[in-house]
Design an enzyme around this catalytic site. Sequence first.
Site, PDB file in Angstrom:
ATOM      1  N   ARG A   1       0.857  -1.185   0.000  1.00  0.00           N
ATOM      2  CA  ARG A   1       0.000   0.000   0.000  1.00  0.00           C
ATOM      3  C   ARG A   1       0.897   1.240   0.000  1.00  0.00           C
ATOM      4  NH1 ARG A   1      -3.409  -2.699  -1.713  1.00  0.00           N
ATOM      5  NH2 ARG A   1      -5.360  -3.378  -0.765  1.00  0.00           N
TER       6      ARG A   1
ATOM      7  N   HIS B   1      -1.480   0.979  -9.843  1.00  0.00           N
ATOM      8  CA  HIS B   1      -2.145   0.024  -8.933  1.00  0.00           C
ATOM      9  C   HIS B   1      -2.837  -1.081  -9.735  1.00  0.00           C
ATOM     10  CE1 HIS B   1      -4.090  -0.530  -4.721  1.00  0.00           C
ATOM     11  NE2 HIS B   1      -3.910  -1.689  -5.338  1.00  0.00           N
TER      12      HIS B   1
END
Length: 310
Positions: free
Chosen positions: A225, A273
């Site tokens: 993350r 992502h």
Amino acid sequence: MQCALVSRGFDLRDYYGKAFDKVADRIQMQSHPADDPAEVRMAVAWHPPADAFDRYPNLQAVCTIGAGADNVLACPSLRPGIDVVRVVDPAQAEMMSGFITWHVIWHQRRFASYLAQQRRSEWRRLPQRAARSVPVALLGYGQIGSRVAADLTQLGFPVLAWSRTPKSMPPGMRGFHGGDGLFAMLREAEVLVNLLPLTPETRGILNRDVFAALQPGGYLIQVGRGEHLAEADLLAALDSGQLAGASLDVFAREPLAGDHVFWQHPKIVLTPHDACDVSNDALVGTLLSTAEAIETGRRPPGAVDRVRGY
Ligand SMILES: NC(=O)c1ccc[n+]([C@@H]2O[C@H](COP(=O)([O-])OP(=O)(O)OC[C@H]3O[C@@H](n4cnc5c(N)ncnc54)[C@H](OP(=O)(O)O)[C@@H]3O)[C@@H](O)[C@H]2O)c1
């Protein structure tokens, strides 16, 4: 059963409409805010708005779209007692493993240098390095990390893996845990792959101390993350040469701002992502097992430990 679709910035049906169609006879998807909120007993969510769950008094479980539950756990309206269920998907672990392997080999085989040489029409062979001379350290040895470890070991890379609890490791891999274990592992590693969940303990873990402990000329592959990374520390480690490069797939603010320094950095490879999504089949399985657990008064399989944070 009524299920609310709760997300910020995009429509979950655009990505997972086929999975929702497959469960339609058992689970009726309602766009948030649902018309009859008292009927809603489950939700599917990705970065839910802060007050999203206040609307649903009988909500019992929230399925996250993805392996990480951090974005749902951080939602202030998630009352105690609501289960947060993550999709556990072997196909996703396989996709992630392919993605990470590509980046490990990008570094090992010096493809960034070859790309630069090609742009200069320069024919020059660089020293080759066997996989066995490039130790790879994994932060996280869960459903994804264990698959990545197995695949990299098959290719000949020495694999070291760090987890919260001690593990018995298969032949060819070594396990580490705890704060001392982290730095003992890093000192032996050249490539560092982040596969941790985002929790209070792991936030900011990719920092100057961690980069300094790696072997000089190391490489970072960041697929956890964005909030794991201290961005200024990464830039300093790249500038000093302590890190030869970094592959980044996740960012503290997504989408990454158009003027962010990472876009044009010569030592950074960047993806939006996109390392691996959950498969429709796994999502269908999770939706059905969650609905069944709610109906039979059981805890849904895949429910995360809300105190531990993953
Ligand atoms: N970029 C993408 O597209 C993408 C896609 C999928 C996943 N991800 C990221 O990958 C993460 C991992 O997914 P997963 O399914 O493999 O998760 P998982 O099965 O829950 O595994 C998490 C691993 O992290 C370890 N861990 C957690 N907290 C720790 C701590 N404080 N110190 C040391 N180790 C710690 C756990 O240790 P124990 O084994 O001891 O519990 C476990 O080995 C996700 O949370 C998400 O952040 C990114």
